[in-house]
Enzyme design. Structure first.
Site, PDB file in Angstrom:
ATOM      1  N   GLU A 108       0.801  -1.216   0.000  1.00 34.02           N
ATOM      2  CA  GLU A 108       0.000   0.000   0.000  1.00 34.02           C
ATOM      3  C   GLU A 108       0.841   1.276   0.000  1.00 34.02           C
ATOM      4  O   GLU A 108       0.481   2.264  -0.628  1.00 34.02           O
ATOM      5  CB  GLU A 108      -0.932   0.021   1.222  1.00 34.02           C
ATOM      6  CG  GLU A 108      -2.021  -1.041   1.214  1.00 34.02           C
ATOM      7  CD  GLU A 108      -3.142  -0.722   0.241  1.00 34.02           C
ATOM      8  OE1 GLU A 108      -3.226   0.437  -0.211  1.00 34.02           O
ATOM      9  OE2 GLU A 108      -3.930  -1.638  -0.076  1.00 34.02           O
ATOM     10  N   SER A 394     -51.714 -13.833 -17.997  1.00 32.74           N
ATOM     11  CA  SER A 394     -52.759 -12.855 -18.288  1.00 32.74           C
ATOM     12  C   SER A 394     -52.629 -11.542 -17.543  1.00 32.74           C
ATOM     13  O   SER A 394     -53.401 -10.614 -17.794  1.00 32.74           O
ATOM     14  CB  SER A 394     -54.128 -13.468 -17.989  1.00 32.74           C
ATOM     15  OG  SER A 394     -54.432 -14.464 -18.938  1.00 32.74           O
TER      16      SER A 394
END
Length: 737
Positions: A108, A394
């Protein structure tokens, strides 16, 4: 001749000398100007830096030690989830192994122990140049020291759009200040306890338990390196899901440790041979959930969608500490969960369900069911309310057939539609119904309530696919490929899409985009609110007529009588699809989407394997689940009945209250057939008494053509031509009630 040559030579020499003197003067002035410009840029940059730094927020030791995490609250301001809600265990410096500290520093910020200022001046200058010349695109990102990363995690947003020079300057100033107040070991300890490690986990000590079920001092070198590599991109380097990338990142960490003389090459090589999935603990050690007032399993699908919405708005809820207010009704969510997981009888524990509940007034998502009988350790699992797009049966008819016919052709509820043998307009074969019969000329009301397929397709044919597509788009439903006539009785949609679309019928024709988040407060204290986004999708008259007809679905010969609720003013539509279009093949999908003025609820049930079928009784699970949640909702917030809008007129036909637009031709010939206009101009839909007799339907009204004008009967409409069946249409259904 020689004299002339000498003269030319001297002239050239003088010209060259003049050129050199001129050129020297030019470069001298160039460098002077350049030095001046650079000096001004430096002065300007330094001035701007200190100007921005002067407005930096204050930071305390409590800020550095505090656990970060996003808090999600329901509509009543109760905490329902904490991202990183696991019981985070704070690790003192003595609990953090030297090998872990070395691994993190190596990958880092390898100059961490040598940086006296807590920042890298070269990175600050790079940020300034990038900001001035717009070289950073959407913002500056990456390159921060560990100290600066700690600052971001403590007081700033980590969003890419926020990584501006101003923010970098403030980070640098605060990093400088805390580097003078705290030791390197303290700063690193704060960082390792605060950093996000993926899967809702914060801090290295908790991550060791979550991934390996171990304490930090029990980790191997390979395991330590893997954890050290996760913070750069927790989702990308997640060993539980991205083993390849996790291994690549772990090996980069090991190489960095070798380069910084923390381990030998042979140690790194040996660690690289270990599989990244070795020793992973599926039970996640002793990590526990805490801090929420509701079981995470109950709210998991809703929280997942909240996170997705936050990301779409530019927030990072995993690395930022946000306070998020949502539209969640926790009581409704709990009731829905309980009923789906034991309250309602389903034919199989594997039978799944997806449910969405939307407020028609604004589009707020009130509650959501992602599935049934989910594993206890499910986190952000598959959400059938939003991710499952199944054939709707439907329930498509109000949205694609009758809604457009009313909106664009001004069909009245008593419109005659022929239920007679008909082939698909764009495919071979007859259109059939669940009973393999036809009822002749019937009203649109009868056709919709009884869920007859042929009349629905005739309505779609009359209005046209283009207009139907436009109507669907207004309801938030669209697809890349063109729609087909089979879509008129089967759309591929999710429960959330249907709930939001039907909500437009409930509120008088406004479609509101469904949303979850009402406000977000960042850790800097900035609050942003989010409001409803609505647009008219149909006229008030269209919405009312669809609603009035759909109220009949729950009574008489309607297809949703199992979900009837006494005293509840509701409207809705059922839908089923069969395995191969055959009536005896079994049911694949069962739907009930219904609504009151206050809630729109869409329920889907079926098996995840769309080849596994339900029995007829099993398909009723959708109706029972809908009935339970709608009863619960209406008991808490009862809705009044709908009132006819001013653009409609009420007429009485054979004792049935019907509705039409005021400009619809109501002839003397029609009135003499037993119909009369209502004496009330403000009829409520509760005045309608539905009659399902097809014979009375055909005799009670005059002959009309498909465009809504007096003329030929529906049975004499032009017959469609046989075409090729499309493979793009969703599975259609012969049962379709």
């Amino acid at each position: 001749m020689k004299s002339n040559n000498q003269s030319d030579w001297r002239q050239k020499l003088r010209a060259t000398g003049h050129y050199l003197r001129t050129n020297k003067l030019f470069w001298k002035r160039f460098f002077q100007w350049s030095a001046g410009i650079i000096t001004l840029l430096l002065i300007g940059g330094i001035t701007l830096f200190f100007f921005y730094a002067s407005s930096a927020p204050s930071i305390t030791q409590d800020d550095l030690k505090a656990q970060t995490g996003t808090v999600i609250l329901d509509a009543d301001n109760r905490i329902v989830s904490r991202l990183g809600a696991q019981k985070r265990q704070y690790a003192n410096s003595s609990e953090l192994p030297k090998s872990l500290k070395n691994a993190v520093v190596s990958v880092e910020d390898h100059n961490f122990y040598h940086e006296k200022l807590g920042v890298s001046p070269s990175r600050i200058m790079k940020a300034a140049v990038s900001n001035v010349f717009n070289l950073g695109g959407e913002g500056l990102q990456g390159g921060s020291t560990i100290t600066q990363q700690l600052i971001k995690l403590s007081v700033f947003s980590t969003a890419r759009s926020d990584q501006t020079f101003k923010r970098k300057a403030q980070e640098a100033w605060l990093a400088y200040n805390i580097s003078k107040r705290f030791s390197k070991d303290q700063i690193l300890t704060y960082y390792l306890n605060k950093v996000y490690m993926g899967n809702g986990v914060y801090g290295m000590k908790t991550a060791a338990q979550y991934y390996y079920g171990k304490d930090l001092d029990q980790l191997s070198l390979a395991e330590t390196a893997l954890l050290a590599g996760i913070p750069q991109s927790p989702s990308v380097y997640n060993p539980l899901s991205n083993t390849k990338l996790a291994k690549e990142r772990r090996d980069i960490v090991l190489d960095a440790m070798v380069k910084n003389n923390y381990i030998s090459s042979s140690q790194a090589a040996q660690a690289k041979q270990v599989s990244v999935t070795a020793n992973l603990d599926k039970s996640h050690g002793n990590v526990e959930s805490s801090g929420s007032e509701v079981d995470s399993q109950v709210v998991d699908p809703y929280v997942k969608e909240v996170i997705n919405e936050l990301v779409s708005k530019g927030y990072n809820p995993t690395t930022n500490s946000l306070r998020v207010h949502t539209n969640l009704d926790t009581e409704a969510q709990q009731h829905l969960y309980d009923e789906a997981n034991g309250g309602i009888g389903f034919e199989s524990s594997n039978l799944q369900a997806g449910v969405a509940v939307v407020d028609p007034h604004n589009g707020q998502v009130v509650a959501m069911l992602g599935g049934r009988n989910l594993p206890k350790n499910t986190v952000y699992g598959y959400n059938r309310a939003t991710q499952s797009f199944r054939s709707s049966g439907s329930t498509a008819k109000p949205m694609m057939d009758y809604g457009p016919a009313i909106e664009y052709l001004h069909w009245p509820t008593f419109k005659v539609v022929a239920d007679t043998p008909m082939q698909w307009p764009d495919a071979g074969g007859l259109i059939r119904d669940f009973d393999n019969s036809y009822e002749g000329n019937i009203s649109m009301r009868t056709a919709l309530v009884e869920s007859r397929n042929v009349p629905a397709i005739r309505a779609l044919q009359a209005v046209g696919i283009d207009k139907a597509t436009e109507f669907l788009k207004g309801l938030g439903i669209s697809q890349k490929k063109p729609y087909h006539y089979q879509n008129g009785i089967a759309l591929n949609v999710s429960p959330l899409q249907e709930a939001a679309a039907y909500a437009a019928f409930a509120n008088g024709g406004i479609y509101y985009k469904p949303y979850y988040v009402t406000s977000v407060t960042t850790q800097e204290g900035t609050t942003k609110t989010f409001a409803k986004q609505g647009k008219r999708a149909m006229s008030k008259g269209t919405a009312f007529m669809i609603t009035n007809m759909l109220q009949g679905v729950f009574s008489g010969n309607g297809s949703g009588t199992e979900a009837y609720l006494s005293g509840v003013n509701q409207a809705g539509k059922t839908g089923t699809t069969n395995a191969d279009g055959g009536n005896q093949a079994g049911i694949l999908d069962s739907w009930l989407t219904g609504y009151t003025k206050n809630y729109a609820v869409s329920v889907w049930t079926g098996y995840d394997n769309n080849k596994t079928t339900m029995s007829d009784s099993g398909a009723n699970g959708a109706k029972y689940l809908y009935k339970s949640i709608m009863r619960f909702l209406d008991n808490r917030n009862h809705a009044s009945n709908w009132t006819m809008p001013s653009d409609l007129e009420a007429v009485h036909v054979q004792g049935v209250t019907q509705y039409m637009f005021v400009d619809y031709p109501f002839s003397i010939e029609y009135a003499s057939g037993g119909a009369k206009k209502s004496s009330s101009s403000n009829s409520s839909s509760s005045s309608s008494s539905y009659s399902s007799s097809s014979s009375s339907s055909s005799s009670m009204m005059m002959s009309q053509s498909s465009n809504g004008q007096p003329g030929q009967t529906g049975g004499n409409e032009p017959q469609p031509q046989q075409g090729q069946q499309s493979s793009q249409a969703p599975q259609t259904n012969q049962q379709n009630p």
